[in-house]
Design a protein around this motif. Structure first.
Motif, PDB file in Angstrom:
ATOM      1  N   PRO A 110      11.040  80.750  41.609  1.00 12.67           N
ATOM      2  CA  PRO A 110      10.972  80.900  43.071  1.00 12.67           C
ATOM      3  C   PRO A 110      12.237  81.527  43.600  1.00 12.67           C
ATOM      4  O   PRO A 110      13.340  81.278  43.107  1.00 12.67           O
ATOM      5  CB  PRO A 110      10.798  79.451  43.563  1.00 12.67           C
ATOM      6  CG  PRO A 110      11.261  78.582  42.450  1.00 12.67           C
ATOM      7  CD  PRO A 110      11.078  79.366  41.175  1.00 12.67           C
ATOM      8  N   ALA A 111      12.064  82.346  44.606  1.00 16.44           N
ATOM      9  CA  ALA A 111      13.217  82.997  45.228  1.00 16.44           C
ATOM     10  C   ALA A 111      14.046  81.958  45.966  1.00 16.44           C
ATOM     11  O   ALA A 111      13.508  81.005  46.537  1.00 16.44           O
ATOM     12  CB  ALA A 111      12.740  84.067  46.183  1.00 16.44           C
ATOM     13  N   GLU A 112      15.344  82.136  45.921  1.00 19.02           N
ATOM     14  CA  GLU A 112      16.221  81.189  46.612  1.00 19.02           C
ATOM     15  C   GLU A 112      16.078  81.386  48.119  1.00 19.02           C
ATOM     16  O   GLU A 112      15.940  82.505  48.614  1.00 19.02           O
ATOM     17  CB  GLU A 112      17.668  81.425  46.194  1.00 19.02           C
ATOM     18  CG  GLU A 112      17.937  81.052  44.761  1.00 19.02           C
ATOM     19  CD  GLU A 112      19.408  81.181  44.416  1.00 19.02           C
ATOM     20  OE1 GLU A 112      20.259  81.046  45.319  1.00 19.02           O
ATOM     21  OE2 GLU A 112      19.706  81.427  43.244  1.00 19.02           O
ATOM     22  N   LYS A 113      16.106  80.272  48.823  1.00 14.02           N
ATOM     23  CA  LYS A 113      16.001  80.319  50.271  1.00 14.02           C
ATOM     24  C   LYS A 113      17.310  80.789  50.874  1.00 14.02           C
ATOM     25  O   LYS A 113      18.384  80.343  50.465  1.00 14.02           O
ATOM     26  CB  LYS A 113      15.634  78.943  50.823  1.00 14.02           C
ATOM     27  CG  LYS A 113      14.264  78.483  50.399  1.00 14.02           C
ATOM     28  CD  LYS A 113      13.963  77.122  50.973  1.00 14.02           C
ATOM     29  CE  LYS A 113      12.618  76.639  50.528  1.00 14.02           C
ATOM     30  NZ  LYS A 113      12.302  75.307  51.047  1.00 14.02           N
ATOM     31  N   LYS A 114      17.213  81.680  51.807  1.00 19.50           N
ATOM     32  CA  LYS A 114      18.421  82.170  52.493  1.00 19.50           C
ATOM     33  C   LYS A 114      18.754  81.198  53.603  1.00 19.50           C
ATOM     34  O   LYS A 114      17.897  80.709  54.333  1.00 19.50           O
ATOM     35  CB  LYS A 114      18.179  83.570  53.056  1.00 19.50           C
ATOM     36  CG  LYS A 114      17.953  84.599  51.971  1.00 19.50           C
ATOM     37  CD  LYS A 114      17.771  85.955  52.564  1.00 19.50           C
ATOM     38  CE  LYS A 114      17.534  86.975  51.455  1.00 19.50           C
ATOM     39  NZ  LYS A 114      17.335  88.307  51.990  1.00 19.50           N
ATOM     40  N   LYS A 115      20.025  80.930  53.737  1.00 15.41           N
ATOM     41  CA  LYS A 115      20.483  79.993  54.759  1.00 15.41           C
ATOM     42  C   LYS A 115      20.840  80.706  56.020  1.00 15.41           C
ATOM     43  O   LYS A 115      21.170  81.780  56.145  1.00 15.41           O
ATOM     44  CB  LYS A 115      21.680  79.203  54.242  1.00 15.41           C
ATOM     45  CG  LYS A 115      21.268  78.291  53.122  1.00 15.41           C
ATOM     46  CD  LYS A 115      22.451  77.485  52.662  1.00 15.41           C
ATOM     47  CE  LYS A 115      22.053  76.559  51.513  1.00 15.41           C
ATOM     48  NZ  LYS A 115      23.123  75.733  51.076  1.00 15.41           N
TER      49      LYS A 115
END
Length: 115
Positions: A110-115
């Motif tokens: 899964p792609a990392e969530k951008k903060k």
């Protein structure tokens, strides 16, 4: 003096003592609890499953004609590399085919969530 079997609490082994032979775990009715079967398959089974998986991968990518080509051309003694060299949607070499097949087995991270 004997004790009636119906008066022995469920789950208690009937071997008559604390130091007696161990019978393993039992359920509430005194039946032995089976351990789950081992998940390790023999190498022959793994090879058969991998072959079937690779054939499914090739069929999904190239269509059923690839299976006919594999059967016909391998009977004539041609190697796998000669068969996949003419493929449209498969890699044209055995290492590339293996890498693409293995990549299809591994779910994408899964792609990392951008903060």
């Amino acid at each position: 003096m004997t004790i009636a079997e119906s008066s022995v609490p469920a789950g208690v082994a009937g071997d008559g003592g604390f130091g007696g032979p161990q019978r393993g775990r039992v359920d509430s009715r005194g039946r032995p609890i089976q351990s789950p079967p081992t998940r390790k398959l023999p190498p022959e089974s793994i090879a058969a499953l991998e072959s079937a998986s690779l054939m499914e991968f090739m069929w999904a990518r190239e269509g059923r004609g690839i299976v006919k080509q594999l059967v016909d051309r391998s009977r004539r003694g041609e190697p796998l590399s000669a068969v996949i060299a003419n493929a449209v949607s498969l890699p044209h070499d055995v290492p590339g085919l293996e890498a693409a097949w293995k990549a299809s087995l591994t779910p994408p991270k899964p792609a990392e969530k951008k903060k």
